[in-house]
Design an enzyme around this catalytic site. Structure first.
Site, PDB file in Angstrom:
ATOM      1  N   ASN A   7      18.924   5.585  17.603  1.00  0.00           N
ATOM      2  CA  ASN A   7      19.049   5.521  16.169  1.00  0.00           C
ATOM      3  C   ASN A   7      18.187   4.288  16.038  1.00  0.00           C
ATOM      4  O   ASN A   7      18.668   3.154  16.116  1.00  0.00           O
ATOM      5  CB  ASN A   7      20.349   5.683  15.748  1.00  0.00           C
ATOM      6  N   ASP A 147      22.844  10.175  17.576  1.00  0.00           N
ATOM      7  CA  ASP A 147      23.890   9.164  16.742  1.00  0.00           C
ATOM      8  C   ASP A 147      24.762  10.262  16.198  1.00  0.00           C
ATOM      9  O   ASP A 147      24.830  10.811  15.129  1.00  0.00           O
ATOM     10  CB  ASP A 147      23.101   8.542  15.526  1.00  0.00           C
ATOM     11  N   ASN A 149      27.954   9.608  15.056  1.00  0.00           N
ATOM     12  CA  ASN A 149      29.006   8.897  14.202  1.00  0.00           C
ATOM     13  C   ASN A 149      30.285   9.178  14.486  1.00  0.00           C
ATOM     14  O   ASN A 149      31.057   9.261  13.496  1.00  0.00           O
ATOM     15  CB  ASN A 149      28.459   9.242  12.675  1.00  0.00           C
ATOM     16  N   ASP A 247      20.574  -1.589  14.833  1.00  0.00           N
ATOM     17  CA  ASP A 247      21.946  -2.015  15.099  1.00  0.00           C
ATOM     18  C   ASP A 247      22.474  -0.981  16.250  1.00  0.00           C
ATOM     19  O   ASP A 247      23.593  -1.198  16.957  1.00  0.00           O
ATOM     20  CB  ASP A 247      22.797  -1.947  13.921  1.00  0.00           C
TER      21      ASP A 247
END
Length: 258
Positions: A7, A147, A149, A247
């Site tokens: 990401n 990603d 999450n 990040d």
């Protein structure tokens, strides 16, 4: 064969880092999430100059996914989105690469369990599960990179008590993750590393990366045929140390040749 997911949190901002990382780590497949670019703004020329071809699904400001493959590999049977699921958010792209069905997905964040975005996340997860089930049934060699999450268990968060019941760690989200596993997939990272404090995302604030206070939410799930070929799966923290980093940091799976 090496497959990676990252990401990049804006490809416009992070393109030099992506190109540098590919030069240092010439993986065969790189799945990118959060392009944050319109479809016609994708840096195709720069990617091709680096020796990669790409299929992408762009979206301005938010979302956007891409699959990059190193020449002479090619992408075929490209599908954008989740078939039959009407979603304005561009989060999924799928293609066949070197005989492997590769799905790149940017899972819904959900914001908070009491947010209106949380039911959308659960509905999206259910739609994705159905799509993955059909792809697993149709393709022996299958990999779902992205990603997610979702932090699957307490080892995957720096403070399990603080995160308990919250978005990324709530029981419905974790149950959805393990329903994907139940389709015949394996968490490739956990095939090799059972330690806690192994993270792929760290908040920009409060020196979280330096203190290693993160979560593991970037995953590569693979079918049994690829599990038999898996040699290693690693989290590469190097790009997270660069100036103006994403990040997130890449996760890389190494497969033996057939």
């Amino acid at each position: 064969m090496k497959l990676a997911t990252w990401n990049v949190n804006s490809l416009k901002v992070r393109l030099p880092q992506v190109l540098q990382w590919l030069q240092d780590n010439p993986v065969d497949v790189l799945c990118l999430q959060e392009l944050k670019l319109d479809q016609d703004k994708f840096p195709q020329e720069e990617i091709e100059a680096a020796g990669y071809r790409a299929a992408w699904l762009g979206q301005k400001t938010y979302n956007g996914v891409a699959i990059l493959v190193r020449s002479p590999l090619t992408l075929s049977d490209v599908v954008s989105g989740i078939p039959g699921y009407d979603d304005v958010q561009r989060r999924v792209i799928t293609a066949t690469v070197g005989g492997v069905r590769v799905m790149c997905a940017y899972f819904v964040n959900g914001e908070a369990v009491d947010s209106e975005k949380y039911p959308y996340k659960l509905a999206w997860l259910a739609a994705l599960e159905g799509y993955v089930a059909s792809e697993v049934a149709a393709h022996t060699d299958f990999a779902l990179l992205g990603d997610y999450n979702i932090a699957p268990d307490d080892r995957d968060v720096y403070d399990p008590e603080a995160w308990q019941g919250k978005v990324l760690c709530s029981e419905p989200e974790r149950a959805a993750f393990f329903r994907l596993i139940a389709l015949g997939l394996s968490d490739s990272f956990r095939l090799f590393n059972q330690d806690d404090k192994q993270y792929s995302w760290w908040d920009y604030r409060a020196m979280m990366f330096r203190r290693n206070l993160g979560v593991r939410i970037d995953h590569i799930l693979i079918s049994d045929s690829l599990k038999a070929r898996a040699l290693a799966c690693d989290i590469d923290k190097v790009p997270r140390k660069w100036e103006r980093p994403s990040d997130h940091t890449p996760v890389v799976l190494t497969l033996a040749a057939e």
